[in-house]
Design a protein around this motif. Structure first.
Motif, PDB file in Angstrom:
ATOM      1  N   PHE A 199       0.435  -0.707  -0.215  1.00 54.80           N
ATOM      2  CA  PHE A 199      -0.215   0.202  -0.185  1.00 54.80           C
ATOM      3  C   PHE A 199       1.291   1.427  -0.418  1.00 54.80           C
ATOM      4  O   PHE A 199       0.538   2.073  -0.487  1.00 54.80           O
ATOM      5  N   GLY A 200       1.872   1.164   1.264  1.00 56.21           N
ATOM      6  CA  GLY A 200       2.991   2.584   0.767  1.00 56.21           C
ATOM      7  C   GLY A 200       3.431   2.610  -0.110  1.00 56.21           C
ATOM      8  O   GLY A 200       2.754   4.271  -0.635  1.00 56.21           O
ATOM      9  N   PRO A 201       4.143   2.270  -0.772  1.00 59.70           N
ATOM     10  CA  PRO A 201       5.339   2.915  -2.153  1.00 59.70           C
ATOM     11  C   PRO A 201       3.475   2.830  -3.415  1.00 59.70           C
ATOM     12  O   PRO A 201       3.837   4.328  -3.723  1.00 59.70           O
ATOM     13  N   LEU A 202       2.773   2.056  -3.453  1.00 55.38           N
ATOM     14  CA  LEU A 202       2.045   2.315  -4.710  1.00 55.38           C
ATOM     15  C   LEU A 202       1.286   3.664  -4.649  1.00 55.38           C
ATOM     16  O   LEU A 202       0.552   4.206  -5.385  1.00 55.38           O
ATOM     17  N   ALA A 203       0.341   3.829  -3.173  1.00 55.50           N
ATOM     18  CA  ALA A 203      -0.023   4.969  -3.194  1.00 55.50           C
ATOM     19  C   ALA A 203       0.829   6.029  -3.132  1.00 55.50           C
ATOM     20  O   ALA A 203       0.419   7.188  -3.457  1.00 55.50           O
ATOM     21  N   LEU A 204       2.304   6.055  -2.951  1.00 59.31           N
ATOM     22  CA  LEU A 204       2.626   7.742  -2.894  1.00 59.31           C
ATOM     23  C   LEU A 204       3.787   7.945  -4.611  1.00 59.31           C
ATOM     24  O   LEU A 204       2.690   8.782  -4.416  1.00 59.31           O
ATOM     25  N   VAL A 205       3.673   6.539  -5.243  1.00 59.78           N
ATOM     26  CA  VAL A 205       4.167   6.677  -6.418  1.00 59.78           C
ATOM     27  C   VAL A 205       2.720   7.643  -6.938  1.00 59.78           C
ATOM     28  O   VAL A 205       2.458   8.425  -8.216  1.00 59.78           O
ATOM     29  N   LEU A 206       1.876   6.996  -6.988  1.00 58.79           N
ATOM     30  CA  LEU A 206       0.349   6.856  -7.469  1.00 58.79           C
ATOM     31  C   LEU A 206      -0.011   8.352  -7.339  1.00 58.79           C
ATOM     32  O   LEU A 206      -0.425   9.324  -8.248  1.00 58.79           O
ATOM     33  N   VAL A 207       0.162   9.274  -6.263  1.00 56.05           N
ATOM     34  CA  VAL A 207       0.232  11.397  -5.611  1.00 56.05           C
ATOM     35  C   VAL A 207       1.126  11.329  -7.004  1.00 56.05           C
ATOM     36  O   VAL A 207       0.903  12.339  -7.068  1.00 56.05           O
TER      37      VAL A 207
END
Length: 323
Positions: A215-223
């Motif tokens: 969750f954390g890495p993908l969510a921040l990349v998506l931002v």
């Protein structure tokens, strides 16, 4: 600058920057953002929330820091309505000044910086954040629409074919929509499971752990990807002012109220960091639904997210990167 602040924020900055570069390079096109968002919110988020809260007993939850947070929200929301007038635009601006991106950025950031203890504190806030703020905003906006139509300003609704609901029906509809959502549902389900005293079977827990870790890495990349494809245009000045209220004034107010109410340590730190998070995407959905300040809110979300790299640094220097 405090070395711990740099170490804490650097992974967040690099992940957002990598998403931004991927978006600018065209590796992730705008048409893919919706699918990536669905992956994060409908699959990874519930896995993380359920698994985290499945180990928390109700007596461990502390709502005093949450009370300090929402007292600041009430002050800012009310002040915006007083200054801007009781109308749709003011209501949307008030929501933008107080609605933090607690899920996509907040959960990832707090999880990286403060671990499970900080995450439980944040999820206590998240469990009621959308419910209270979105329900209140819906009610205020419906009442504002009714007021504008009553005063003969229906033509000013930008072609919005909208019939105001009864206030009670509005509240019930908003509560239902806030509860039937991929954020509060797994939190509630996880808490209920924790009270049974059972443990998640390993064959189920391991996939949940892998999804939660993603969750954390993908969510921040998506931002970062979303920032790369979000126009700011001529609205950058008012967007910067609105972002300043959200990213700087909101956390300062929460910090002062936490001190006043005797909230300290990790709970205060998490609440202040949560308040310093950028404007959440739900505000844009509200501006679209009520057809008001859409371009300004779009620009404000982008500016607020970019400004968060600076404002979070200042906030962490104020409260400390660790409790």
């Amino acid at each position: 600058m405090n070395q711990l602040v740099v170490v804490s924020l650097l992974p967040v900055v690099l992940l957002i920057a990598s998403g931004f570069m991927a978006g600018r390079a065209g590796w992730i096109r705008p048409v893919a953002i919706k699918d990536l968002s669905s992956l994060v919110f409908l699959l990874l988020t519930p896995a993380l929330l359920f698994r985290t809260m499945s180990q928390v007993h109700v007596e461990q939850l502390d709502f005093k820091p949450v009370a300090a947070y929402f007292l600041a929200v009430i002050i800012l929301f009310g002040a915006t309505l007083l200054l801007q007038g009781f109308n749709r635009r003011a209501a949307v601006l008030a929501l933008a000044s107080t609605f933090s991106n607690t899920v996509m950025i907040g959960i990832a950031l707090i999880g990286l910086m403060y671990g499970p203890a900080g995450l439980v504190t944040l999820l206590t806030l998240v469990s009621v954040h959308s419910l209270l703020l979105l329900t209140s905003a819906t009610l205020v906006l419906e009442l504002a629409v009714a007021r504008e139509q009553k005063q003969g300003f229906a033509d000013g609704l930008g072609g919005l074919a909208h019939t105001p609901h009864h206030p009670l029906a509005t509240v019930l509809m908003a509560v239902r929509n806030a509860l039937l959502h991929p954020v509060p549902l797994p939190i509630i389900a996880g808490l209920l499971f924790a009270q049974t005293g059972w443990a998640i079977p390993a064959v189920i827990d391991k996939p949940l752990e892998l999804l939660a870790n993603a969750f954390g890495p993908l969510a921040l990349v998506l931002v970062g990807v979303m920032l790369a494809h979000t126009p700011v245009g001529r609205h950058w000045r008012p967007a910067l002012a609105l972002a300043g209220v959200k990213n700087l004034l909101h956390p300062l107010l929460v910090f002062g109220l936490c001190r006043l109410l005797g909230v300290g340590g990790l709970p205060m730190t998490v609440m202040v960091v949560a308040a310093s998070l950028p404007i959440g995407a739900n505000v844009f959905l509200f501006s679209q639904r009520y057809q008001v300040a859409e371009e300004l809110i779009t620009a404000s979300v982008a500016v607020s997210t970019a400004l968060a790299l600076l404002s979070l640094t200042l906030v962490l220097l104020l409260v400390g990167p660790a409790a």
